[in-house]
Scaffold this motif. Structure first.
Motif, PDB file in Angstrom:
ATOM      1  N   VAL A 176      43.486  33.683  43.719  1.00 35.70           N
ATOM      2  CA  VAL A 176      42.109  34.425  44.460  1.00 35.70           C
ATOM      3  C   VAL A 176      41.904  35.960  44.730  1.00 35.70           C
ATOM      4  CG1 VAL A 176      43.453  32.542  45.391  1.00 35.70           C
ATOM      5  CG2 VAL A 176      44.604  34.639  45.614  1.00 35.70           C
ATOM      6  N   ALA A 201      40.932  35.944  51.479  1.00 38.64           N
ATOM      7  CA  ALA A 201      41.650  34.135  50.422  1.00 38.64           C
ATOM      8  C   ALA A 201      41.870  33.053  51.660  1.00 38.64           C
ATOM      9  CB  ALA A 201      42.670  34.236  49.912  1.00 38.64           C
ATOM     10  N   LEU A 260      39.474  29.872  50.149  1.00 37.34           N
ATOM     11  CA  LEU A 260      40.201  29.332  48.562  1.00 37.34           C
ATOM     12  C   LEU A 260      41.777  28.866  48.497  1.00 37.34           C
ATOM     13  CD1 LEU A 260      39.265  32.843  47.579  1.00 37.34           C
ATOM     14  CD2 LEU A 260      37.361  30.909  48.598  1.00 37.34           C
ATOM     15  N   ILE A 267      40.585  26.511  43.088  1.00 38.66           N
ATOM     16  CA  ILE A 267      39.692  27.714  43.460  1.00 38.66           C
ATOM     17  C   ILE A 267      38.461  28.079  43.447  1.00 38.66           C
ATOM     18  CG2 ILE A 267      40.561  30.260  42.931  1.00 38.66           C
ATOM     19  CD1 ILE A 267      43.306  29.867  42.636  1.00 38.66           C
TER      20      ILE A 267
END
Length: 885
Positions: free
Chosen positions: A137, A165, A170, A189
């Protein structure tokens, strides 16, 4: 599969000055075989369509395979749409530890130069190490512009990137307990990153959204130069121009991305899940949604009257007459139109609560069947399947972006006997479901359907449901019912694992002619049967048993065997007919029955009418034939029996002298060899009807037939050239011709069933000379054993062979010019051009005085005769020529 990035990677950075035309996708878009039901399936499909992640040559993805840092660097680089020309500038390693990773050097060097991958600080990329979720990430955030000095990143790594994130979602649908990233989570991701707004960070840490024409941009709208349409509910009317398989997203809510040519490049679902099931009453007025597979109940949110307001009602992906739901769903909707057995509901779902309904799509099968080889052939030949047409692209090829294929990876994987459902709208096929599995076992634990639950039953150790009850407009198969409990069955499953059809494995699903029956004083009765494979075998049976019953010689039966090989079940639901007429190998257009024509055994569904019209013929119908002879000493059925003979089905039939006609020999052939559009009469025919699983006859379907061999000599024809023809004896000692040559372009070394001088009329040994005076083509009939049973000389200059105007030939022609072997121009007056069919069979007369198949081009001076044997082909489909030099 031709991925989107295979078009755009090279030109992604210069698309503003180039435009590319796409008109559908004529290269098949093959699905990955091992991601169905995976939590990250949607993410994998999008990333795969975009070429960011890759599959394996065997069609698998291996979602659980660990991803290395080098592999993730390659994925991020592809997501940024970096062209190969740009990557060429990163051929030199910037990290010290890339030995053995030459393929990854450009990706690692690029990511290092852009600050996406920093390594361990000592010059090492650690390319073979499995990447962690936090590392992945972090790279994803750096790819969209977040640098370490961004004011929006607080704290130290990894918490600074992890927090951001999480804010940008994410981590959504990424395995919570994952430490190392597998391919499925890597795809997730990247999928989560594709639509994140890109940012730029200045030296002071100020972080601002990157804009284009005043709008925020993402990886999809910048690197791939796509336009974004937000909050779309995708319908089939919207996917005409696409370079991905957009059909798999029908009904979903999300953002649609198109290239400069207005073609769909990607679809990213937003706040949308899909569940499959039925609307059922909940309390006195409410409605709940019960899923089919796991029988979970979902409630509709009650805190807003707009839960379903404006939701689209779709059928096979197309909006149903612009219908939408105007109010929160209640029981009135079920009564007025939502009573279809099953819907795909697309909505914003939290736990077991449906917060918002975006669409309800009913997949209604246009056709469903356990398909035949001829059905499969239609895909290639006619671009259709089960009478529905594929959408075609601008080149008249199948457009693979316009339909979703479920159950197999490729159209070429669809085989005869698969269970196939076809779903189409007015433009063509939108979805195909293919079931390839069967299951065998004993039916038990049967549970009847309830208001919100379907019928369930076990076959062996597993639980199943009937497709016809669960899904929409599934017809043609048989449902497992309570009366089948304790039966041993073989079930044919659809793509979702539901039972489309089944057969009792101990019931009468084998077919044979009863040649002779012995009802002696022995404990067991015996019957000699001619089986469907042409072999003869004697079986025991119990004439007093309920299911086996008394067998009668000269009839066709279906039979089942127990483990000891005894006949335990017989289908004797036959019709004896004085004449029948086939309109094709699929339909008997008329049947005239004989008096007392029906078997009386378990035949309650068969009427006693004397004329029956348009009866279906099963795709795997077994055809038995008989030869006849006569004897002046046999004048009654009893005399025939005493002499060990069986009269023909029409026992009243006599020869020209008034003698009884009885059966002399038995054989087996195929349905395509039976006369079409011609009365089959005289000695009689027996038709065995299919039977229900309860033993009653299905009077609309013939599964086996028994008819004179003279009526099975002019069905679908084959065409032969002969290199050697000699008198010989077959393995039974019969006098026959031994034939060596070609039939339909394939080498044969076989026999005839006769050696009469008229069998191959006008036969001549072929001679290599400057004309084709000795060339001979024969229309032949070949039985199931490969024996030639009939032959007709097909000469030059024929306008209608045997009065069939579809069968014709040219006179001997001389070639003046040729377009390969696609067409020839001749020396005739006017120099006419003759076209050959694409798959034409061409025979050359060689210097060895024999025929051989030829695939080369015609030349000026060649002598040729052209034959048309199939008017469906675009040109002549057989040619014989000589090149005399």
């Amino acid at each position: 599969m031709k991925k989107v990035l295979s078009f755009v990677l090279i030109l992604a950075l210069v698309l503003s000055s180039f435009s590319m035309a796409f008109a559908g996708q004529s290269t098949e878009i093959k699905s990955l075989s091992d991601i169905s039901g995976n939590t990250n399936q949607s993410a994998i499909e999008v990333a795969y369509d975009l070429g960011i992640v890759t599959g394996n040559p065997d069609g698998t993805f291996q979602p659980a395979k660990a991803v290395t840092r080098a592999e993730f660097a390659a994925m991020i680089t592809r997501a940024l749409a970096v062209p190969q020309s740009a990557l060429a500038g990163y051929a030199n390693a910037t990290f010290k530890d890339t030995n053995g990773y030459a393929w990854a050097v450009p990706y690692l060097a690029f990511c290092n130069s852009k600050g996406i991958m920093l390594g361990d600080g000592a010059g090492n990329a650690m390319p073979g190490k499995t990447i962690t979720v936090n590392e992945a990430v972090t790279m994803a955030l750096r790819a969209v512009g977040y640098t370490a000095n961004s004011a929006e990143l607080t704290g130290v790594w990894p918490s600074n990137y992890v927090t951001k994130a999480q804010e940008l979602k994410l981590y959504d649908d990424v395995a919570k307990d994952a430490t190392g990233v597998d391919k499925a989570n890597a795809a997730q991701i990247i999928y989560n990153t594709l639509s994140v707004d890109k940012v730029s960070v200045n030296s002071d840490g100020k972080t601002e959204n990157v804009k284009k024409d005043g709008s925020n941009v993402s990886l999809l709208t910048s690197g791939l130069n796509c336009t974004e349409e937000k909050n779309v509910i995708l319908t089939s009317a919207m996917i005409d121009d696409s370079i991905i398989c957009a059909a798999k997203y029908l009904g979903q809510h999300g953002n649609l991305y198109k290239n400069d040519d207005d073609e769909i490049v990607a679809f990213i679902a937003k706040d949308c899940e899909q569940i499959v099931g039925r609307f059922v009453p909940d309390g006195s007025t409410g409605v709940k949604f019960t899923t089919t597979n796991d029988e979970k109940d979902y409630s509709l949110a009650t805190n807003s009257t707009n839960t379903s307001a404006g939701a689209l009602i779709l059928e096979n992906g197309r909006q149903d007459a612009n219908k939408t739901l105007s109010t929160t769903l209640d029981q009135s909707h079920i009564a007025s139109g939502l009573s279809t057995p099953e819907y795909v509901l697309s909505g914003d779902i939290s736990g077991k609560t449906i917060k918002t309904v975006y669409s309800v799509n009913r997949w209604v099968a246009n056709n469903s069947d356990q398909i035949s080889a001829s059905d499969v052939a239609q895909i290639k030949d006619d671009h259709s399947l089960l009478n529905s047409d594929f959408v075609e692209d601008d080149n008249d090829a199948i457009d693979y972006t316009q339909f979703q294929l479920v159950g197999v990876n490729s159209l070429s994987d669809i085989k005869a006997d698969n269970v196939v459902y076809v779903f189409a709208d007015k433009d063509g096929i939108r979805r195909i479901e293919v079931g390839t599995q069967t299951v065998e076992g004993t039916v038990k634990n049967f549970k009847n359907a309830k208001t919100d639950l379907l019928t369930k039953f076990a076959i062996g150790a597993n639980t199943y449901r009937n497709a016809a009850e669960a899904e929409n407009s599934i017809n043609g198969g048989s449902k497992v019912e309570s009366g089948n409990v304790s039966d041993d069955v073989k079930a044919f499953l659809d793509a979702r694992g539901y039972v489309y059809d089944f057969t009792n494995t101990t019931t009468a699903n084998n077919y044979a002619v009863v040649e002779k029956v012995s009802n002696s004083s022995s404990i067991k009765d015996e019957a000699k049967l001619m089986l469907a494979d042409g072999t003869e075998k004697t079986f025991t049976f119990d004439s007093d048993a309920d299911k086996a019953g008394a067998l009668q010689s000269g009839t066709v039966i279906g039979y089942g065997l127990d483990k000891s090989g005894e006949v335990t079940d017989s289908n004797r639901n036959y019709i004896a007919a004085s004449n029948i007429k086939l309109s094709s190998s699929k339909v008997i257009s008329s049947i005239t029955t004989l008096p007392g024509a029906y078997s009386a055994y378990r035949n309650s569904n068969v009427s006693t009418s004397t004329a029956i019209k348009n009866t279906r013929i099963a795709d795997n119908c077994v055809v038995f034939t008989y030869k006849t002879t006569t004897s002046g000493s046999i004048q009654t059925d009893t005399q025939a029996t005493n002499a060990g003979k069986t009269l023909v089905p029409n026992t009243a039939y006599r020869d020209a002298t008034g003698s009884y006609v009885y059966i002399d020999d038995y054989d087996v052939t195929t349905i395509d060899k039976v006369d079409v559009d011609k009365e089959i009469s005289g000695a009689g025919v027996i038709l065995l009807m299919d039977e229900e699983n309860n033993g009653d006859a299905k009077i609309d379907k013939v599964v086996a037939m028994f008819l004179p061999d003279t009526s099975a000599k002019s069905g679908t024809k084959s065409y032969a050239v002969i290199n050697d023809l000699n008198k010989d004896a077959n393995t039974d000692g019969d006098k026959v011709f031994h034939v060596v040559g070609f039939i339909d372009g394939k080498k044969v070394d076989t026999y005839t069933d006769d050696w009469s001088t008229s069998f191959f009329g006008s036969y001549k040994d072929v001679v290599y000379q400057n004309n084709l005076g000795t060339a001979r083509l024969y229309q032949v009939k070949v039985d199931a054993k490969g024996v030639i049973t009939d032959a007709t000389y097909f000469g030059a200059g024929v306008n209608a062979l045997d009065n069939d105007t579809d069968l014709k030939s040219t006179a001997e022609l001389t070639v003046k010019d040729a377009d390969g072997h696609d067409s020839i121009v001749t020396t005739e007056t006017g120099n006419p051009r003759y076209a050959l069919a694409k798959n034409a069979t061409i025979y050359q007369v060689t210097k060895d005085d024999e025929y051989k198949t030829y695939t080369g081009d015609f030349q000026a001076g060649d002598k040729v005769i052209l034959y048309e044997t199939n008017d469906d082909n675009d040109g002549y489909d057989i040619a014989i020529f000589v090149r005399f030099k």
